[in-house]
Design an enzyme around this catalytic site. Sequence first.
Site, PDB file in Angstrom:
ATOM      1  N   ASN A  96     -65.126 -15.412 -50.117  1.00 16.64           N
ATOM      2  CA  ASN A  96     -64.254 -14.137 -49.803  1.00 16.64           C
ATOM      3  C   ASN A  96     -64.092 -13.390 -51.285  1.00 16.64           C
ATOM      4  OD1 ASN A  96     -61.983 -12.562 -49.624  1.00 16.64           O
ATOM      5  ND2 ASN A  96     -60.360 -14.093 -49.251  1.00 16.64           N
ATOM      6  N   TRP A  97     -64.759 -12.461 -51.484  1.00 10.36           N
ATOM      7  CA  TRP A  97     -64.954 -11.668 -52.716  1.00 10.36           C
ATOM      8  C   TRP A  97     -63.543 -10.624 -53.017  1.00 10.36           C
ATOM      9  CZ3 TRP A  97     -70.465  -9.050 -52.283  1.00 10.36           C
ATOM     10  CH2 TRP A  97     -71.511  -9.932 -52.237  1.00 10.36           C
ATOM     11  N   LYS A  98     -62.666 -10.835 -52.124  1.00  8.86           N
ATOM     12  CA  LYS A  98     -61.464 -10.138 -52.392  1.00  8.86           C
ATOM     13  C   LYS A  98     -61.651  -8.617 -52.595  1.00  8.86           C
ATOM     14  CE  LYS A  98     -59.007 -14.620 -52.729  1.00  8.86           C
ATOM     15  NZ  LYS A  98     -58.035 -15.426 -53.277  1.00  8.86           N
ATOM     16  N   HIS A 130     -55.134 -13.801 -44.175  1.00  6.94           N
ATOM     17  CA  HIS A 130     -55.283 -14.391 -45.500  1.00  6.94           C
ATOM     18  C   HIS A 130     -53.841 -14.271 -46.078  1.00  6.94           C
ATOM     19  CE1 HIS A 130     -56.236 -15.123 -49.641  1.00  6.94           C
ATOM     20  NE2 HIS A 130     -57.075 -15.699 -49.272  1.00  6.94           N
ATOM     21  N   GLU A 140     -52.731 -13.634 -48.697  1.00  9.07           N
ATOM     22  CA  GLU A 140     -52.745 -12.348 -49.512  1.00  9.07           C
ATOM     23  C   GLU A 140     -52.296 -11.219 -48.609  1.00  9.07           C
ATOM     24  OE1 GLU A 140     -56.153 -12.398 -51.841  1.00  9.07           O
ATOM     25  OE2 GLU A 140     -55.403 -14.461 -52.904  1.00  9.07           O
ATOM     26  N   GLU A 181     -55.608 -22.988 -46.282  1.00  6.72           N
ATOM     27  CA  GLU A 181     -55.407 -22.526 -47.990  1.00  6.72           C
ATOM     28  C   GLU A 181     -53.910 -22.696 -48.217  1.00  6.72           C
ATOM     29  OE1 GLU A 181     -58.888 -19.679 -48.671  1.00  6.72           O
ATOM     30  OE2 GLU A 181     -57.073 -18.586 -48.267  1.00  6.72           O
ATOM     31  N   GLY A 186     -56.336 -19.523 -56.678  1.00  7.63           N
ATOM     32  CA  GLY A 186     -56.535 -18.785 -57.791  1.00  7.63           C
ATOM     33  C   GLY A 186     -55.541 -19.320 -58.867  1.00  7.63           C
ATOM     34  N   SER A 231     -59.021 -22.811 -55.136  1.00  4.81           N
ATOM     35  CA  SER A 231     -59.618 -23.340 -56.372  1.00  4.81           C
ATOM     36  C   SER A 231     -60.811 -24.366 -56.086  1.00  4.81           C
ATOM     37  CB  SER A 231     -58.795 -23.932 -57.086  1.00  4.81           C
ATOM     38  OG  SER A 231     -57.635 -23.053 -57.458  1.00  4.81           O
ATOM     39  N   GLY A 290     -62.984 -18.403 -53.389  1.00  2.00           N
ATOM     40  CA  GLY A 290     -62.531 -17.096 -53.741  1.00  2.00           C
ATOM     41  C   GLY A 290     -63.182 -16.830 -55.185  1.00  2.00           C
ATOM     42  N   GLY A 291     -62.798 -17.179 -56.278  1.00  2.00           N
ATOM     43  CA  GLY A 291     -63.424 -16.972 -57.530  1.00  2.00           C
ATOM     44  C   GLY A 291     -64.781 -17.493 -57.712  1.00  2.00           C
TER      45      GLY A 291
END
Length: 255
Positions: A10-12, A96, A98, A168, A174, A214, A235-236
């Site tokens: 997930n590149w956000k 998600h 977010e 999640e 994050g 994470s 993510g990251g």
Amino acid sequence: MSRKKLIAGNWKMNKTSADGAALARELVLAVGSYSDADIVVCPPFTALESVATAIDGSLIKLGAQNMHFEPSGAFTGEVSAPMLRALFATHVILGHSERRDLFGETDELVNKKVLAAFKNQLRPILCVGESLAEREAGSTLKKVQSQLERDLEGVSRDQAAGLIVAYEPIWAIGTGKVATAEQAQEVHAFIRGLLTKLQGEAAAQRIRILYGGSMKPANAAELLSQKDIDGGLIGGAALEARSFVELVKAAGGKP
Ligand code: 13P
């Protein structure tokens, strides 16, 4: 039943169209024909087309990060399932945390999106998870149950077999704080049990339940060795080829 593991990036809100294509080309070189794990990349809308071109002919699949539930119409700023399909997306992340927390998405809205995704042959990666306050109050399982029950209302058993769920925990996203393998497995097993009740044994055994929050090469092997953890939503660590490729290979069990 053995489920092939899936690593989804997930590149956000990261990567321009050109930067996304460059990352995708690196991934194709490294794992474009790797078949021991399934791979999905989910760039922002503006990079879908360039990434689709970059991964064309490889085993890497394309996903979006959100969509509207209507096929078209006066919905300024929104993107529909048929539009995503036309860019060769096969998956879409829905619900998600977010989107829920920063953009006010309710379970009712997420449910409409899930139904629209199935109707348009897109596989939803449905995200659920508890906040830190909810975990500390001991209501993790209750929260996840209520999200899944509402988000999956009206989904048939046939459709459910194509569903992907991502657990999640919001406090792990994050933050560098990862759920322990035991904490994650407990929730994943609970989710599988609930899916069995809601959608039947056959579908529940096929549904992949990803962990997200994470996840990194350093903690992936332990998480991925758990019985009900079928991959990761990253993510990251998905923003650089090297770490994402390491995660894919950890999931495939073959370097
Ligand atoms: P991080 O891997 O950066 O914690 O993000 C997880 C996530 O939200 C994936 O959807």
